[in-house]
Design a protein around this motif. Sequence first.
Motif, short mmCIF file in Angstrom:
data_model
loop_
_atom_site.label_atom_id
_atom_site.label_comp_id
_atom_site.label_asym_id
_atom_site.label_seq_id
_atom_site.Cartn_x
_atom_site.Cartn_y
_atom_site.Cartn_z
N GLY A 2 -4.45 36.08 -46.20
CA GLY A 2 -4.39 36.04 -44.74
C GLY A 2 -4.82 34.69 -44.20
N ILE A 3 -4.70 34.53 -42.89
CA ILE A 3 -5.02 33.24 -42.27
C ILE A 3 -6.51 32.94 -42.23
CG2 ILE A 3 -2.90 33.22 -40.91
CD1 ILE A 3 -4.57 33.93 -38.47
N LEU A 4 -7.35 33.94 -42.55
CA LEU A 4 -8.79 33.71 -42.59
C LEU A 4 -9.34 33.81 -44.02
CD1 LEU A 4 -9.85 35.76 -39.43
CD2 LEU A 4 -9.39 33.31 -39.60
N GLN A 29 -9.04 44.01 -38.55
CA GLN A 29 -8.02 42.97 -38.58
C GLN A 29 -8.56 41.69 -39.23
OE1 GLN A 29 -6.95 42.46 -34.46
NE2 GLN A 29 -5.42 44.09 -34.50
N VAL A 30 -9.79 41.34 -38.90
CA VAL A 30 -10.39 40.12 -39.46
C VAL A 30 -10.53 40.26 -40.97
CG1 VAL A 30 -12.46 38.67 -39.46
CG2 VAL A 30 -11.55 39.53 -37.29
N PRO A 178 -6.06 35.19 -33.92
CA PRO A 178 -5.57 33.83 -33.63
C PRO A 178 -6.61 32.92 -32.99
CG PRO A 178 -3.97 35.48 -32.93
CD PRO A 178 -5.21 36.22 -33.32
N THR A 179 -7.51 33.50 -32.17
CA THR A 179 -8.55 32.68 -31.55
C THR A 179 -9.53 32.16 -32.60
OG1 THR A 179 -8.39 33.95 -29.49
CG2 THR A 179 -10.36 32.61 -29.79
N ILE A 180 -9.90 33.01 -33.55
CA ILE A 180 -10.80 32.57 -34.63
C ILE A 180 -10.13 31.45 -35.42
CG2 ILE A 180 -11.97 33.24 -36.76
CD1 ILE A 180 -12.15 36.10 -35.58
N ALA A 181 -8.87 31.64 -35.78
CA ALA A 181 -8.17 30.63 -36.57
C ALA A 181 -8.11 29.30 -35.82
CB ALA A 181 -6.76 31.12 -36.91
N GLN A 188 -9.09 25.51 -28.61
CA GLN A 188 -9.05 26.76 -27.85
C GLN A 188 -7.62 27.30 -27.85
OE1 GLN A 188 -11.32 28.87 -25.98
NE2 GLN A 188 -9.44 30.06 -26.02
N LEU A 189 -7.47 28.56 -28.25
CA LEU A 189 -6.16 29.20 -28.17
C LEU A 189 -5.70 29.26 -26.72
CD1 LEU A 189 -4.07 30.74 -30.02
CD2 LEU A 189 -5.18 32.83 -29.19
N GLN A 190 -4.45 28.94 -26.49
CA GLN A 190 -3.89 28.95 -25.14
C GLN A 190 -2.67 29.88 -25.09
OE1 GLN A 190 -5.27 27.57 -22.59
NE2 GLN A 190 -6.74 26.17 -23.57
N PRO A 191 -2.34 30.41 -23.90
CA PRO A 191 -3.09 30.27 -22.66
C PRO A 191 -4.36 31.09 -22.69
CG PRO A 191 -1.24 31.77 -22.34
CD PRO A 191 -1.10 31.20 -23.73
#
Length: 198
Positions: A2-4, A29-30, A178-181, A188-191
């Motif tokens: 996974g991405i984490l 999820q994490v 996605p914010t953690i990644a 900072q994840l946007q928007p």
Amino acid sequence: MGILAGRRIGFAMAASHCNLARAVKAMEQVVAEGAEVIPIFSHNVQTTETRFGAPEDWLREVERITGRRPLTTIPEVEPFGPRKEVDCTVVCPCTGNTLAKLANAINDTPVCMAVKATLRNQRPVVLAITSNDILGINARNLGFLLAAKGFYFVPFGQDNPHAKPTSVDARIEEFLVPTIAAALEGRQLQPLLLGPAG
């Protein structure tokens, strides 16, 4: 993978009791994204039974997901600093009370200690804010932390702008991972600001 994958994430739960079930699902999820999760409970999560669940139920569920018993005291969390135990700390849910404490450098709970210890190592802190007063008197604390180094926010919006005009809710289900990644990459994840829920 996974991405984490390979990341150690502190997952601190403050007592927004109506959002604890959402936070537990987000924790799953994490873990599913490959992270090793170190759970942390605030005093009120540990001790307060509500219509949303009992402390022992949350403890049992979190231990099932992470394979770890949650850290529940300031001395248990303090080593996050000197030992550099985590790559990132998440506060999910982050109550208005916890938000205010963080903005004013108050360090009297395991959750606040986890944040302080993570920032000491110049590592990111992700806040998933859920509170009825974020756009009320607590707005000054939100503004302070939005401009503070090291803090990243799960994108949020008003959950019921007509009935609860000062209430804000992070979109945990969609955006926590996605914010953690993004935070681990220093962005900072946007928007960040979303329209009303629903």
